[in-house]
Every structure is written in structure tokens, then in C-alpha cells.
Design an enzyme around this catalytic site. Structure first.
Site: not given
Length: 277
Positions: A75, A111, A134-138
């Protein structure tokens, strides 16, 4: 008996849409292809993975592929490879949708809009404190949607210090590497914990946090009944599932690719078809 337009046979004029993910699923393919069939559209959708992202993006451009859904872990990595960002994708530097207009690739983030809609539907007040794992793109899309709704009290839980601290600092929240005794009225899982695969049996939050919460949101879509969702449901909590996010964000992708917004009844039918095994 309801009749539907006849979908043209695959030929030179057929437009291809696709997805890129580390672990491709079947929901997007079944959802989009079902709508193409029901609306008689000369489109086809196929899921892919890749170990060569620049080549994959070059193929989208060179072959005239109309649209591409983007999932973990691509992402953010796709951004230097496309020509521009629109709306929330530009604001959060995370892309889950690419649209190809005559060789120009533009990134979007559906999203973000899906999460905002679901939080509104659940009636969650903007002043509600939250814990998000969490810490990613989503995670960035979810945190941005929370911030833009007016949430000001939130904690990002992420073992990766660099990513977690950066995400928290970017949107004005607190970062911690591990959840200990903290609780909040809203808890959100934006990690693969509970996803089909090696982490399917793992509970994203401890039982004490689930008991203390009023609303539990798990973005994992496959399966939709994650251990977190089952635990929250058994306790009578308000639940927002990843399956709901998947439908809303896929619908907005469909609109971007085709210019057509299907009736809600058709969307529900396509979503049920996509979830069936």
C-alpha cells in the site's frame, strides 16, 4: 423472474481489473466478477501476487489494465511507482486502489472512506477513546479516519517502534509497544492476528480489554468471524467486522473502475456470493 443484461464474451475489448496482495484472496475477484455478470459489463477481475512490484506496475500501465486493488504489503510501496494521489490517499500516503486512465496511474484509498462510514453507522461518538493495534498501511487509513472524525484520545499499539511512533506522532496519538492493562470503549485490530493462515487462532486483544470495550472493530476480512469477533459477540459488544470494510471499499473500487454504482440489493447479493465457499 429477474433478468439481467448478458455479459459479453471475453474478447479484445474486455477490460481487465486486478488485485495485488502478498496473500491473494478470493473475495474481490468473486465480488467484482459477480457485479460484472449481473450488470452485463465487459470486464474481468483477477487476483495476483508479485515479487517484482515495479514490473507489476509497469504491466498495469503497458497493458491498459483498468484498475488494481492494492493490499498488504504494497500500500505504501506503490506510491513512487504511480503518477499521482487523490483525496485521502494523498493525505495519508497509503494506496489501496489504482486507476489507469490512458496510462496515467492514480492512487486512491477506499479503505479510509469505508472505515469512516462504518464508524458513523455504529454511532460512535467522536470523543470516544480508542486502542488500535497495528501500524501498516491499513492502520494508517483507520487512524486517519478516526482523527478526521474528531477522535483525540487514542493509543497505537505496535511492536515496531519506528512505524508505531511515526503513526502516532503523525496523527497526534500515543504509541506503546505492548498492551498491558490499558482499556478503552473502542478497540480496533489492524493486524493479521485472526486472519486465515498461521495466526488464525490468535486473539488480537486480551479478554480484559474486550470486556471493558463497548465497540470492537476487527479489519480482518477472512474469516470475518475472527477469535476477536467471536469473543466480542459472546459478550454482547457492538461489532464491526472486516467483512463490512471489504464490501464498502470494494464497492467504491468498482465505481472508480466502471463509473457505475450498483443498487444496494445487487451489492448485497454480490457480497453474499463472494463470501460463499
Amino acid at each position: 423472474m429477474t433478468t439481467h443484461p448478458v455479459k459479453p464474451p471475453i474478447g479484445p475489448a474486455t477490460r481487465l481489473c486486478m488485485s495485488l496482495a502478498a496473500r491473494p484472496g478470493q473475495f474481490g475477484s468473486r465480488f467484482h466478477n459477480r457485479l460484472y455478470e449481473r450488470l452485463g459489463l465487459d470486464f474481468i477481475y483477477k487476483a495476483f501476487t508479485t515479487t517484482d512490484l515495479p514490473a507489476a506496475l509497469g504491466g498495469i500501465r503497458a497493458l491498459g489494465i483498468r484498475g488494481c486493488a492494492v493490499s498488504m504489503p504494497f500500500k505504501e510501496a506503490v506510491i513512487p511507482l504511480i503518477d499521482g494521489l487523490e483525496g485521502s490517499a494523498a493525505a495519508i500516503d497509503s494506496v489501496n486502489t489504482i486507476v489507469n486512465d490512458d496510462g496515467r496511474l492514480t492512487g486512491y484509498n477506499t479503505d479510509y472512506s469505508a472505515v469512516a462510514q462504518l464508524l458513523d453507522r455504529a454511532g460512535i461518538a467522536p470523543e470516544t477513546p480508542f486502542l488500535l493495534r497495528g501500524s501498516g498501511g491499513m492502520a494508517k487509513a483507520v487512524v486517519a479516519a478516526l482523527r478526521d472524525r474528531g477522535h483525540r484520545q487514542g493509543t497505537i499499539i505496535a511492536r515496531n517502534r519506528a512505524n508505531g511512533q511515526r503513526l502516532a506522532d503523525l496523527y497526534g496519538f500515543i504509541w506503546t509497544p505492548e498492551l498491558q492493562t490499558q482499556t478503552a470503549p473502542l478497540i480496533v485490530n489492524v493486524t493479521p492476528l485472526g486472519m486465515k493462515g498461521p495466526e488464525a487462532a490468535q486473539l488480537a486483544f486480551p479478554e480484559a480489554a474486550i470486556v471493558a470495550a463497548e465497540t470492537v472493530f476487527d479489519v480482518v476480512a477472512l474469516p470475518s468471524d475472527t477469535p476477536l469477533m467471536r469473543a466480542a459477540g459472546a459478550l454482547g459488544k457492538t461489532c464491526i467486522s472486516g467483512a463490512e470494510v471489504a464490501v464498502l471499499q470494494a464497492l467504491e473500487q468498482f465505481v472508480l473502475y466502471t463509473g457505475i454504482r450498483p443498487d444496494p440489493e445487487l451489492v448485497d447479493e454480490a457480497a453474499a456470493f463472494a463470501r460463499a465457499t
